[in-house]
Every structure is written in structure tokens, then in C-alpha cells.
Design an enzyme around this catalytic site. Structure first.
Site, PDB file in Angstrom:
ATOM      1  N   GLY A 115      39.833  14.837  13.203  1.00  0.00           N
ATOM      2  CA  GLY A 115      39.638  14.132  11.944  1.00  0.00           C
ATOM      3  C   GLY A 115      40.821  14.358  11.017  1.00  0.00           C
ATOM      4  O   GLY A 115      41.678  15.212  11.259  1.00  0.00           O
ATOM      5  N   CYS A 116      40.897  13.577   9.940  1.00  0.00           N
ATOM      6  CA  CYS A 116      41.979  13.736   8.964  1.00  0.00           C
ATOM      7  C   CYS A 116      41.899  15.108   8.297  1.00  0.00           C
ATOM      8  O   CYS A 116      40.831  15.553   7.886  1.00  0.00           O
ATOM      9  CB  CYS A 116      41.892  12.649   7.900  1.00  0.00           C
ATOM     10  N   SER A 117      43.050  15.773   8.225  1.00  0.00           N
ATOM     11  CA  SER A 117      43.165  17.079   7.555  1.00  0.00           C
ATOM     12  C   SER A 117      42.155  18.099   8.078  1.00  0.00           C
ATOM     13  O   SER A 117      41.721  18.988   7.343  1.00  0.00           O
ATOM     14  CB  SER A 117      42.998  16.914   6.036  1.00  0.00           C
ATOM     15  N   SER A 118      41.792  17.993   9.346  1.00  0.00           N
ATOM     16  CA  SER A 118      40.808  18.914   9.923  1.00  0.00           C
ATOM     17  C   SER A 118      41.313  20.350   9.987  1.00  0.00           C
ATOM     18  O   SER A 118      40.517  21.290  10.014  1.00  0.00           O
ATOM     19  CB  SER A 118      40.408  18.447  11.326  1.00  0.00           C
TER      20      SER A 118
END
Length: 326
Positions: free
Chosen positions: A225-228
Site C-alpha cells: 500500500g501507499c506509504s506502508s
């Protein structure tokens, strides 16, 4: 001679005093094998902490002296760096223990580290504890023992369209288009060799940080996921990441993104990574997770905006046929 703290201060805070070649050379001199023909007795442990209590003029003067020392000590290493990078030699993995001021940089994508197996870890004490545990529990991780969660909120249609045929082809257990029961995911984290999440952020919509910290995690974790893998900071505590929660819960390694990414390119990355893992597993040869990560970065069209975002947390871990000791 320069202390470790003085060296890192020159590299990060005194950029106007040192060239790009000298910067790469300083890092490379720490990474060279023991038998390399280069002086290695100056600095092998780099700390990112430095006291800024000195007067500015005194600090600037001290930096200049350290830079002069570096240029003399690293002259031989710079020549060695240029010749050594042309050789097809296997280098040992490197574990990065980064301070709050530098942990959001994609160090792994520097030219000097691109061909290096690199893992991030909160501290050497945690890394050594993890290494002691996993050396007695597993020899390698089997990608065919995987569990996946794809598009749990149902709003990533493009990602599901790209990855669903590949994941169905593998025959792995998983959930697509729905939020799985937390108990099912917790069971998978304990029993599977790999847990793959393709959704938003670090998968907190499936399992909260508090739940993860109290879980028993045995699987390598992929959070796409984004910025995980982003570090969250506050005025009162050190920066933290959900990846660290997985590590402290027992995961040997976690792959996550340092910043927001585009769905098309990160889906290409995920596809390349899974295909690389399965190919390596079927060949019968154990492959380091970091090596497969480097190969998958190459399929991204946005080399740095997306390709540099996925990084690897944990300790050196291999993909192969799982051999759990009973």
C-alpha cells in the site's frame, strides 16, 4: 582520526565540503570484503547521532579538518571502488540501523548500494535476537506456502485486474475484494511462510497495529500500500513504522513502501517480485529476498519515484524450499 559521528556529520550535514565520489567511496569502504585491497581500519560503524552544541565556527573548522582526513584516507579506497564494482563478486548483506533524521531516505537506491543486499532494522540488538531465533527455526522460506489479501476495500479495481489472474494461477490461499476475518489473517501470519497484502497503507484496515504487536508472526510480510513503510514521527517519541510492529511480533522480513506510489507501476513491481520468487523457488536454488527486490525494481517505469519506494526491513532471509525443524 575521525570518529564515526564526525564522519556521518560530514556526509549528511557537510555536503558542500565533499564530492559525490567521496560520499560513495566513504560508504563503499565500509562495505568492502575483509580481503579487499583497501585501508579499512578507520571507521566501520556509523552512527547517525551527533551533538550540535559546538559553536558554528568551531564546528565548521572541525568539519574541514575531517574532510581533509577523509580525502587522504579514502584515496586508495576510491580507486578500489571503481575497479571492484566491475567484478562479479558476491558481497555480504548489510543491515542499516538508521536514526530519525535519515530513515525516510531511500539509501538502497544509491549507486553504491544498488547491487548490495540491504536490510533495515531498528537496532543491532533486535537484529541479533531475530537472527538467533530464525537460524534455529528455518533454513529458507517457501513462496508456495503463501496467503494473500487483495483489494480488501473493493476500490482498487485496476490492481485487482492486474494481480488476480497471477494470484489465482499460484493456487495460494487468500481473499479478494473483501475484508477477511482478523482471525483468518492472524492464523495465516502464524502458519504461512509469506503474507502478501495489496491494498491501502500498511494493511491497518485488516489488522490494527495493536493486534499485530500482540500476534505471533512467522511469515515474511509484503505490504504494497501507499506509504506502508513510512516512519511516523512525533515530538515526544522516536519515529515508528508498522513494519517495526511486524518485526517485533516475529516476522523475519517485511517489504513496504517509504512513500505514496502509483498503482500501475507498483503493480508491475508486485508482479515482477512474485514471478521472481516463484521462478527462484522452482529452480531449487535459494535466493536472498533483497536480491529479488532489486530485480523487481528494474521493471518500474518510474525508476526512483516508484522503484526506490519499496525497501526491506528485517534480517537476511532466503527463498527456497521451507525446512522447518520439528
Amino acid at each position: 582520526s575521525a570518529s564515526a559521528s564526525e564522519l556521518i556529520y560530514v556526509l549528511l550535514a557537510g555536503a558542500e565540503f565533499i564530492t559525490d565520489d567521496e560520499f560513495c567511496c566513504a560508504l563503499f569502504s565500509v562495505l568492502l570484503p575483509r580481503d579487499a585491497n583497501v585501508v579499512q581500519n578507520e571507521c566501520h560503524v556509523i552512527s547517525t547521532h551527533y551533538s550540535y552544541s559546538q559553536e558554528p565556527q568551531q564546528s565548521k573548522s572541525k568539519i574541514s579538518k575531517v574532510v581533509q582526513f577523509l580525502r587522504q584516507a579514502l584515496t586508495t579506497a576510491l580507486h578500489c571502488h571503481k575497479s571492484y564494482t566491475e567484478k562479479e563478486s558476491e558481497r555480504d548483506p548489510v543491515i542499516l540501523v538508521l536514526g530519525d533524521g535519515v530513515n525516510n531516505f531511500a539509501w538502497e537506491s544509491l549507486d553504491v548500494l544498488k547491487s548490495q543486499r540491504v536490510y533495515r532494522n531498528p537496532s543491532m540488538a533486535i537484529a541479533l535476537t531475530m537472527a538467533s531465533h530464525w537460524s534455529s527455526a528455518f533454513k529458507a522460506k517457501d513462496i508456495e506456502r503463501s496467503f494473500f489479501v487483495l483489494n480488501p476495500r473493493g476500490d482498487l479495481a485496476k490492481t485487482q485486474k492486474v494481480l488476480e489472474p497471477l494470484l489465482l494461477q499460484t493456487g495460494w490461499d487468500g481473499v479478494t475484494g473483501l475484508l477477511p476475518a482478523p482471525s483468518k489473517v492472524l492464523s495465516a501470519l502464524q502458519e504461512s511462510d509469506f503474507y502478501l497484502y495489496f491494498g491501502h497503507g500498511g494493511g491497518q484496515d485488516v489488522l490494527s497495529t495493536d493486534v499485530i504487536q500482540n500476534a505471533d508472526v512467522e511469515s515474511v510480510t509484503l505490504l504494497m500500500g501507499c506509504s506502508s513503510g513510512a516512519y511516523n514521527t512525533s515530538d515526544t517519541t522516536s519515529s515508528v513504522s508498522i513494519c517495526l510492529s511486524y518485526l517485533l511480533a516475529g516476522a523475519p522480513a517485511v517489504i513496504a513502501n517509504l512513500w505514496d506510489v502509483t498503482d500501475g507501476d507498483i503493480d508491475r513491481f508486485s508482479t515482477g517480485l512474485i514471478q521472481n520468487w516463484r521462478s527462484s523457488s522452482h529452480s531449487g536454488a535459494a535466493v536472498c529476498l533483497s536480491t529479488s527486490l532489486q530485480n523487481a525494481r528494474n521493471v518500474c517505469q518510474l525508476k526512483y519515484l516508484v522503484g526506490a519506494a519499496p525497501v526491506l526491513f528485517g534480517i537476511p532471509t532466503e527463498i527456497g524450499i521451507s525446512q522447518r525443524k520439528r
